[in-house]
Design an enzyme around this catalytic site. Structure first.
Site, PDB file in Angstrom:
ATOM      1  N   ARG A 166      40.786  59.037  57.742  1.00  0.00           N
ATOM      2  CA  ARG A 166      41.157  59.338  59.189  1.00  0.00           C
ATOM      3  C   ARG A 166      41.201  59.080  60.471  1.00  0.00           C
ATOM      4  O   ARG A 166      41.699  59.304  61.821  1.00  0.00           O
ATOM      5  CB  ARG A 166      39.859  60.580  59.451  1.00  0.00           C
ATOM      6  N   ALA A 222      29.603  61.974  60.336  1.00  0.00           N
ATOM      7  CA  ALA A 222      29.466  61.653  61.300  1.00  0.00           C
ATOM      8  C   ALA A 222      31.465  60.813  61.468  1.00  0.00           C
ATOM      9  O   ALA A 222      31.741  59.509  61.459  1.00  0.00           O
ATOM     10  CB  ALA A 222      29.325  59.708  62.041  1.00  0.00           C
ATOM     11  N   TRP A 261      27.551  70.264  62.275  1.00  0.00           N
ATOM     12  CA  TRP A 261      29.186  69.196  61.847  1.00  0.00           C
ATOM     13  C   TRP A 261      29.016  67.964  61.911  1.00  0.00           C
ATOM     14  O   TRP A 261      28.512  67.239  62.461  1.00  0.00           O
ATOM     15  CB  TRP A 261      30.488  70.455  62.623  1.00  0.00           C
ATOM     16  N   SER A 262      29.946  67.802  60.971  1.00  0.00           N
ATOM     17  CA  SER A 262      30.223  65.808  60.649  1.00  0.00           C
ATOM     18  C   SER A 262      29.043  65.183  60.576  1.00  0.00           C
ATOM     19  O   SER A 262      28.394  64.443  61.428  1.00  0.00           O
ATOM     20  CB  SER A 262      30.753  65.513  62.220  1.00  0.00           C
ATOM     21  N   GLN A 286      26.799  75.888  65.894  1.00  0.00           N
ATOM     22  CA  GLN A 286      27.250  75.395  65.051  1.00  0.00           C
ATOM     23  C   GLN A 286      27.691  73.892  66.173  1.00  0.00           C
ATOM     24  O   GLN A 286      28.844  73.519  67.111  1.00  0.00           O
ATOM     25  CB  GLN A 286      28.606  75.208  64.419  1.00  0.00           C
ATOM     26  N   GLY A 339      33.512  67.681  55.531  1.00  0.00           N
ATOM     27  CA  GLY A 339      34.925  67.910  55.108  1.00  0.00           C
ATOM     28  C   GLY A 339      35.521  66.920  54.153  1.00  0.00           C
ATOM     29  O   GLY A 339      34.426  65.731  53.811  1.00  0.00           O
ATOM     30  N   GLU A 342      31.019  64.362  45.683  1.00  0.00           N
ATOM     31  CA  GLU A 342      30.118  63.098  46.210  1.00  0.00           C
ATOM     32  C   GLU A 342      29.122  63.635  46.494  1.00  0.00           C
ATOM     33  O   GLU A 342      27.391  63.835  46.676  1.00  0.00           O
ATOM     34  CB  GLU A 342      30.826  61.754  46.413  1.00  0.00           C
ATOM     35  N   TYR A 377      42.659  75.517  64.088  1.00  0.00           N
ATOM     36  CA  TYR A 377      42.589  73.754  63.391  1.00  0.00           C
ATOM     37  C   TYR A 377      43.922  73.880  62.564  1.00  0.00           C
ATOM     38  O   TYR A 377      44.570  74.810  62.238  1.00  0.00           O
ATOM     39  CB  TYR A 377      41.732  73.772  62.546  1.00  0.00           C
TER      40      TYR A 377
HETATM   41  N1  LIG Z   1      32.235  73.620  66.137  1.00  0.00           N
HETATM   42  C1  LIG Z   1      33.440  72.433  65.882  1.00  0.00           C
HETATM   43  O1  LIG Z   1      33.503  71.922  67.530  1.00  0.00           O
HETATM   44  C2  LIG Z   1      33.059  72.169  65.242  1.00  0.00           C
HETATM   45  C3  LIG Z   1      33.690  69.887  65.002  1.00  0.00           C
HETATM   46  C4  LIG Z   1      34.351  69.432  64.350  1.00  0.00           C
HETATM   47  C5  LIG Z   1      34.113  69.870  62.928  1.00  0.00           C
HETATM   48  N2  LIG Z   1      33.166  71.386  62.903  1.00  0.00           N
HETATM   49  C6  LIG Z   1      33.511  71.459  61.229  1.00  0.00           C
HETATM   50  O2  LIG Z   1      32.685  70.662  60.489  1.00  0.00           O
HETATM   51  C7  LIG Z   1      33.636  70.215  59.179  1.00  0.00           C
HETATM   52  C8  LIG Z   1      33.193  69.377  58.282  1.00  0.00           C
HETATM   53  O3  LIG Z   1      33.608  68.302  59.778  1.00  0.00           O
HETATM   54  P1  LIG Z   1      34.122  66.807  59.751  1.00  0.00           P
HETATM   55  O4  LIG Z   1      35.426  66.869  58.595  1.00  0.00           O
HETATM   56  O5  LIG Z   1      33.882  65.989  60.782  1.00  0.00           O
HETATM   57  O6  LIG Z   1      32.720  66.229  58.658  1.00  0.00           O
HETATM   58  P2  LIG Z   1      32.619  65.506  57.998  1.00  0.00           P
HETATM   59  O7  LIG Z   1      31.846  65.592  56.609  1.00  0.00           O
HETATM   60  O8  LIG Z   1      31.432  63.679  58.878  1.00  0.00           O
HETATM   61  O9  LIG Z   1      33.526  64.215  57.668  1.00  0.00           O
HETATM   62  C9  LIG Z   1      34.750  64.317  56.767  1.00  0.00           C
HETATM   63  C10 LIG Z   1      35.189  63.099  56.623  1.00  0.00           C
HETATM   64  O10 LIG Z   1      34.810  62.054  55.712  1.00  0.00           O
HETATM   65  C11 LIG Z   1      35.694  61.148  54.687  1.00  0.00           C
HETATM   66  N3  LIG Z   1      34.806  61.684  53.688  1.00  0.00           N
HETATM   67  C12 LIG Z   1      34.239  62.679  52.885  1.00  0.00           C
HETATM   68  N4  LIG Z   1      33.492  62.675  52.614  1.00  0.00           N
HETATM   69  C13 LIG Z   1      33.571  60.860  51.912  1.00  0.00           C
HETATM   70  C14 LIG Z   1      33.644  59.536  50.910  1.00  0.00           C
HETATM   71  N5  LIG Z   1      32.148  60.779  49.822  1.00  0.00           N
HETATM   72  N6  LIG Z   1      33.521  58.459  51.275  1.00  0.00           N
HETATM   73  C15 LIG Z   1      34.250  58.114  52.174  1.00  0.00           C
HETATM   74  N7  LIG Z   1      35.008  59.194  52.908  1.00  0.00           N
HETATM   75  C16 LIG Z   1      34.598  60.394  52.529  1.00  0.00           C
HETATM   76  C17 LIG Z   1      36.932  62.004  54.617  1.00  0.00           C
HETATM   77  O11 LIG Z   1      37.979  61.553  55.485  1.00  0.00           O
HETATM   78  P3  LIG Z   1      39.127  60.284  55.707  1.00  0.00           P
HETATM   79  O12 LIG Z   1      39.567  61.011  53.775  1.00  0.00           O
HETATM   80  O13 LIG Z   1      40.129  60.876  55.649  1.00  0.00           O
HETATM   81  O14 LIG Z   1      38.384  59.430  56.173  1.00  0.00           O
HETATM   82  C18 LIG Z   1      36.502  63.968  55.093  1.00  0.00           C
HETATM   83  O15 LIG Z   1      36.904  64.183  55.562  1.00  0.00           O
HETATM   84  C19 LIG Z   1      35.029  70.814  59.864  1.00  0.00           C
HETATM   85  O16 LIG Z   1      36.287  71.114  59.033  1.00  0.00           O
HETATM   86  C20 LIG Z   1      34.912  71.796  60.887  1.00  0.00           C
HETATM   87  O17 LIG Z   1      34.478  72.592  59.896  1.00  0.00           O
HETATM   88  C21 LIG Z   1      33.232  72.117  63.653  1.00  0.00           C
END
Ligand SMILES: NC(=O)c1ccc[n+]([C@@H]2O[C@H](COP(=O)([O-])OP(=O)(O)OC[C@H]3O[C@@H](n4cnc5c(N)ncnc54)[C@H](OP(=O)(O)O)[C@@H]3O)[C@@H](O)[C@H]2O)c1
Length: 332
Positions: free
Chosen positions: A228, A209, A205-206, A177, A284, A293, A54
């Site tokens: 994002r 989405a 993860w995600s 994961q 994330g 939240e 990362y």
């Molecule tokens: N193993 C793998 O291959 C893999 C791949 C991907 C991720 N992961 C892991 O999973 C974790 C989470 O992934 P992710 O960041 O995609 O998760 P996510 O929780 O689906 O998306 C997070 C993003 O959504 C937006 N967000 C979050 N809460 C919000 C809210 N309440 N209101 C509005 N926007 C909101 C923010 O981006 P903005 O503010 O920029 O819009 C935030 O960075 C990663 O950090 C990593 O540890 C693992």
């Protein structure tokens, strides 16, 4: 914040974990990153997920600094190995050489003498699985790593790892994961049944989405500034969800969330956590308010009728094909 056992292991992790892909060391400045980690701790999140790849290893450094003053026993630090951390032929994959060198770098950047969960970030088709598993086993015996997991492995690959570990007397992997959210359910038909039988926990993860399930990406409108979808390091990953049909249906979830007393983001995280095979959902965030939240989704139980209505709305756009779980045929 509720905690769950990581699969059949003795390790407890917070059912909502905090991850720093795309954000730390890249999309957000250090003070925002630290504020998100502080808020996560404040919300009772104890599990932190990162990876050596990362932000070109900077993400591990950022979370390492942010957790530096925290009592080590009070958190679970999870990181990963596989994707390239350099340009050389041995700077990626799951060879003994790369694993041993990668763990040294991760421990240094994370400012710790042990990693709670060390995960194979993908399956390496160019290294014998026995070599990888023995290297992991050695790290466990050395005390550098406490538990071993994998990420985005197919059911057959997980099954092979369990068989070899049993034959060779190694500790078994305890987690997988995968991506898992309302829109992306590819693990349901093959990975989850095997893992449920074998006691492997899913760290999803995600769960929202990448922000799409918050409803902030509206059909027919440009993505909100600072999201994002507008970030150079993030836009390529989120693009496949930004289809009109998907975005329209996500808007239709709003009344369901409102009736349940949840925001759309909370509904999405809670949905991922309804599956008993899920040990944690990794959220994330770019801002502390998002952590605050989304962490409130812990402990939420969704009724069968809510789950049914979600399926009725999203049904045609849900991705379910188990073949979508893939690792590169050759090391990247
Ligand atoms: N193993 C793998 O291959 C893999 C791949 C991907 C991720 N992961 C892991 O999973 C974790 C989470 O992934 P992710 O960041 O995609 O998760 P996510 O929780 O689906 O998306 C997070 C993003 O959504 C937006 N967000 C979050 N809460 C919000 C809210 N309440 N209101 C509005 N926007 C909101 C923010 O981006 P903005 O503010 O920029 O819009 C935030 O960075 C990663 O950090 C990593 O540890 C693992």
């Amino acid at each position: 914040m509720e905690h769950r056992r990581l699969g059949r292991s003795g390790l407890k992790i917070s059912e909502i974990a905090y991850g720093n892909w795309i954000t730390h060391g890249s999309q957000v400045e250090e003070d925002a990153a630290r504020a998100c980690v502080a808020t996560a701790l404040d919300e009772g999140i104890t599990t932190f997920d990162t990876a050596d790849v990362y932000a070109g290893t900077r993400a591990e450094e950022v979370v390492g600094r942010a957790l530096a003053g925290v009592r080590r026993e009070s958190v679970e630090i999870c990181t990963k190995v596989y994707w390239p951390t350099g340009k050389g032929p041995n700077d990626s994959g799951l060879s003994r050489k790369h694993i041993m060198e990668a763990v040294a770098g991760s421990l240094r950047r994370l400012q710790t003498d042990h990693i709670d969960l060390y995960q194979a970030h993908r399956y390496d088709h160019e290294t014998p699985l026995e070599e990888t598993l023995r290297a992991f086993e050695d790290l466990v015996r050395q005390g550098k790593v406490l538990y071993i997991g994998v990420s985005e492995w197919r059911a057959a690959e997980i099954g092979d790892a369990l068989r070899i570990a049993d034959q060779m007397g190694f500790d078994r992997i305890v987690s997988n994961q995968p991506q898992y959210n309302m829109l992306w359910r590819v693990i349901e038909t093959e990975v989850i049944p095997l893992c449920a039988k074998e006691g492997i926990g899913q760290i999803a993860w995600s769960p929202i989405a990448q922000g799409v399930l918050t409803g902030k990406y509206r059909p027919g409108s440009p993505p909100p500034a600072g999201s994002r979808a507008t970030d150079p390091s993030g836009s390529g990953f989120i693009r496949h969800f930004l289809e009109e049909d998907v975005l329209t249906r996500v808007q239709q979830l709003a009344p369901i969330a409102a009736e349940a007393g949840l925001s759309l983001a909370q509904l999405a995280v809670a949905w991922t956590l309804q599956n008993p095979s899920v040990s944690a959902a990794i959220i994330g965030a770019t801002r502390p308010e998002q952590v605050r939240e989304n962490a409130k989704a812990s402990g939420v139980r969704l009724s069968d009728s809510v789950l049914r209505r979600i399926d009725e709305i999203l049904g045609p756009v849900v991705v379910r094909d188990p073949a979508r779980t893939t690792s590169p045929p050759r090391r990247p």
